[in-house]
Design an enzyme around this catalytic site. Structure first.
Site, PDB file in Angstrom:
ATOM      1  N   LYS A 255       0.853  -1.183   0.000  1.00 34.52           N
ATOM      2  CA  LYS A 255       0.000   0.000   0.000  1.00 34.52           C
ATOM      3  C   LYS A 255       0.891   1.236   0.000  1.00 34.52           C
ATOM      4  CE  LYS A 255      -3.987   1.727   2.649  1.00 34.52           C
ATOM      5  NZ  LYS A 255      -4.757   1.503   3.886  1.00 34.52           N
TER       6      LYS A 255
ATOM      7  N   SER B 151      -9.601  -1.375   6.995  1.00 35.85           N
ATOM      8  CA  SER B 151      -9.053  -1.115   5.660  1.00 35.85           C
ATOM      9  C   SER B 151      -8.254  -2.247   5.032  1.00 35.85           C
ATOM     10  CB  SER B 151      -8.180   0.138   5.696  1.00 35.85           C
ATOM     11  OG  SER B 151      -8.986   1.285   5.717  1.00 35.85           O
TER      12      SER B 151
END
Lengths: 476, 98
Positions: free
Chosen positions: A72, A171
Site C-alpha cells: 500500500k 481497511s
C-alpha cells in the site's frame, strides 16, 4: 502461483526469481489498464530479483525467496515514491524504508509496485485516491473496498500472491472481503508501524493479504515482531505457520448477536451459516454472545479517528516537505497548500477532528468517545470469557458500485460498521472468503483475543481445508 | 451531551483552525455534511459511560528507554532530499516573523 509454491519452486531451481517477477510484471501489464490497482511500479524489481538469486546461490535462507509483493502506498520505500494516494505527497520519495519493507527484503521478497489507496487511508472504496479509483477484479463496475483496495485487487487478480495494507478501521479486512481474499489485522503492536504514514495512531496497524491461509501465515510470520524503532511494537514471537498444524477441535466461537441482527444482505447471512455448519463438523462449538455497546462503535470510532487525523495531518503544511502552494504570508501558504494538497474526504475529517477536539466540546465528543471505547473493550472482554473467537460479517454487503456512496459521506462510513470496533479495542481479526452473492465474493470476520492472533489462523485453516478453497479462487 | 449548532461561522472558524482555505461553495457543502455527521455522533449520548476511563490507546504501554548511544542514521543529504527548499544544508521555510 501461490507464494509458498513460488518459494518451493525457486529453492528447488525449477524457476528463477527473475522469471517469477517478470511473470508478475506481465500479469500487471495485462490487467492494470482495467483495474488501476497500482500507483507506481518499482523500476528496480527485476534487478532486485537478480540479487535474490545471488543470495540464494550464497546459501542464504529466504522464506519469501523471489515472491513478488505489492505495498500500500502509505508504506515508505526508500527511493520509490510513497504518495498516500494524495496530491500532497505526489512527489514524495522517502529517504528510508519502513521496517516491514526491510523485513520483506531480508526474507527475499521483491516489491514490484505500490498499491492504490484512499487518500491518507480515509474511505471504504478506494474512490478517494487522488489518482483515480481502483476497480474490483470480480466486477469492474464495482469498488474493491478500501482503503487498501489496490492491495486487495492486486492479490485477487493474481498480479501478486501477497500484499501489505494498513487497517485503521477495517481497511485490510473489508477490501479483502469485497475482493475474495484473506485479510488479517493483528493485535495492535504485533507489526511495526515505523515508516508507515500515520492516519490515526491509536488505531493503525499494518495488515497482510493473501489467497490462502498458508500464504497469509507465511507473510505474517515475516513482517511481525518487535522493532526498536516503534515503541508500541510488542516483543512476541510470531507463530502463524506453526498454528496451521493445530486442530480447531474444541474451539468455541461466539456468534455476535448484535452484528447478525443488523441489515446484512442474503449472501452474507448465507456465508455466516455456511461457516458455522462447516466448522461444527470440524468439532467447533458455537455459542451466542452479546456486545451491547457494538451499535455505538461507529460513532466512537469516527470521533477518535477524525481527532487523531486532525492532529497527525497538521504536519502537512507546505513548510518542510510535500506540496507547497506559495501565498503572500506563511499562514496563507499553509492554507493554500492544504487546500490544494488534500481531497474532500481528508478535508472533511480534518474539520471534524478539529471540531471534536475544540475547546468547550472536547469533553462532549472526544472524551465521551474514549469512555465509549473503554465500554466496548469491556464488552469484548466479557464475550471472550465465553468464547475463544467471535464471528461477525466483515461487511454487511458485497462490493458496491462506483459512485454509489461518494455523494453521502455518512453512507460510506456505514460500510465500516462490522470492522471498527476491533480497532478501538486493539484486537486481532481476519476476513475469510466464505461465499458469494451472485458473482461477488463475501467474507466473514473472525475476531480473536488480544495477543491470540494465531488462534484465528487455526480456525481459518480448518475452514479452508474443509471447503477446499472453494471461496478463494482467482477472479479475473 | 452538549449540542453544537453547526453554523456558517463555525465552519469558517474550523477552517481557520485547520488551516484549510475553503471556497464559499466548499464551506456551504461542508456545513451540511458536518451537521449530518455530528448528528450521527449524538447517538453516543444514549450510552452510559459513567465511571469509565478515557481509553486513548488500545494497549497499556510504558516508556521504553534505550541506551544513549550513537547509531547509524540518515545523512544530512538524505534528510534534506525531501525538502521543498534547501539553504546552506538546512530546510528553508517561509518567513513566519515579520
Amino acid at each position: 502461483m501461490l507464494a509458498h509454491e513460488i518459494v518451493k519452486n525457486i529453492q528447488s531451481g525449477q524457476v528463477s526469481p527473475q522469471e517469477v517477477v517478470s511473470a508478475s510484471l506481465q500479469r500487471i501489464a495485462q490487467l492494470e489498464p482495467r483495474l488501476h490497482a497500482l500507483i507506481r511500479l518499482n523500476p528496480q524489481a527485476e534487478q532486485e530479483a537478480a540479487l535474490v538469486e545471488q543470495r540464494l546461490a550464497r546459501g542464504e535462507h529466504l522464506p519469501l525467496a523471489g515472491v513478488p509483493v505489492v505495498l500500500k502506498d502509505n508504506i515508505c520505500t526508500q527511493d520509490l515514491a510513497t504518495t498516500c494516494g494524495s496530491r500532497m505527497l505526489a512527489d514524495f520519495v522517502p529517504p528510508y524504508s519502513a521496517t516491514v519493507v526491510e523485513k520483506l527484503r531480508q526474507a527475499g521478497a521483491v516489491v514490484v509496485a505500490k498499491a492504490n489507496m484512499d487518500e491518507f487511508a480515509m474511505g471504504s472504496s478506494t474512490e478517494y485516491s487522488a489518482f483515480g479509483p481502483t476497480r474490483n477484479p470480480w466486477d469492474t463496475e464495482r469498488v474493491p473496498g478500501g482503503t487498501s483496495g489496490g492491495s486487495a485487487a492486486a492479490v485477487a487478480a493474481g498480479m501478486v500472491p501477497l500484499a501489505l495494507g494498513t487497517d485503521t478501521g477495517g481497511s485490510v479486512r473489508q477490501p479483502a472481503a469485497l475482493c475474495g481474499v484473506y485479510g488479517f489485522k493483528p493485535t495492535y503492536g504485533r507489526i511495526s508501524r515505523y515508516g508507515v504514514v500515520a492516519t490515526a495512531s491509536s488505531l493503525d496497524q499494518v495488515g497482510t493479504m493473501a489467497r490462502t491461509v498458508q500464504d497469509l501465515a507465511l507473510l505474517s510470520d515475516v513482517v511481525s515482531g518487535y522493532d526498536p524503532m516503534d515503541s508500541t511494537s510488542l516483543e512476541i514471537q510470531a507463530q502463524f505457520a506453526a498454528a496451521l498444524q493445530a486442530s480447531s477441535r474444541g474451539l468455541t466461537i461466539g456468534l455476535v448477536k448484535e452484528a447478525l441482527a443488523v441489515g446484512n444482505s442474503p449472501g452474507v447471512l448465507e456465508a455466516l451459516e455456511r461457516f458455522r455448519s462447516v466448522m461444527e463438523a470440524q468439532g467447533v462449538r458455537f455459542v451466542e454472545v452479546s456486545l451491547p455497546s457494538l451499535e455505538y462503535a461507529l460513532a466512537a470510532y469516527y470521533i477518535v479517528n477524525t481527532a487523531e487525523i486532525s492532529s497527525n495531518l497538521a504536519r502537512y503544511d507546505g513548510t518542510l516537505y510535500g506540496l507547497r502552494v506559495p501565498g503572500e504570508d506563511s499562514t496563507t501558504t499553509m492554507m493554500q497548500s492544504r487546500e490544494h494538497g488534500f481531497g474532500p474526504e481528508v478535508q472533511r475529517r480534518i474539520l471534524m477532528g478539529t471540531f471534536v477536539l475544540s475547546s468547550g466540546y472536547y469533553e462532549a465528543y472526544y472524551g465521551k468517545a474514549l469512555r465509549a471505547r473503554a465500554r466496548i473493550k469491556a464488552d469484548f472482554d466479557r464475550a471472550f470469557s465465553q468464547a475463544d473467537l467471535l464471528l461477525t460479517p466483515t461487511s454487511p454487503f458485497p462490493a458496491f458500485r462506483l459512485g454509489e456512496k461518494t455523494t453521502d459521506p455518512l453512507s460510506m462510513y456505514l460500510a465500516d460498521i462490522d470492522t471498527v470496533a476491533v480497532n478501538l479495542a486493539g484486537l486481532p481479526a481476519m476476513s475469510i472468503p466464505a461465499g458469494f452473492e451472485g458473482h461477488l465474493p463475501v467474507g466473514v470476520q473472525l475476531i480473536g483475543k488480544a495477543l491470540h492472533d494465531e488462534q484465528i489462523f487455526v480456525a481459518a485453516n480448518a475452514f479452508e481445508q474443509a471447503t477446499e478453497r472453494a471461496f478463494a479462487r482467482a477472479a479475473i | 451531551m452538549a449540542r453544537m449548532e453547526i453554523t456558517p461561522e463555525l465552519v469558517k472558524h474550523l477552517s481557520r483552525l485547520s488551516r484549510l482555505a475553503l471556497t464559499p461553495q466548499e464551506e456551504a457543502k461542508l456545513e451540511g455534511e458536518l451537521r449530518s455527521i455530528v448528528g450521527f455522533f449524538e447517538k453516543l449520548s444514549e450510552l452510559n459511560t459513567e465511571g469509565l476511563p478515557e481509553m486513548a490507546r488500545p494497549v497499556e504501554t510504558t516508556n521504553r528507554l534505550r541506551a544513549d548511544q550513537v547509531r547509524p542514521s540518515l545523512t544530512q543529504e538524505q534528510a534534506l532530499s525531501v525538502a521543498i527548499e534547501v539553504h546552506e544544508g538546512q530546510f528553508k521555510v517561509p518567513r513566519v516573523i515579520e
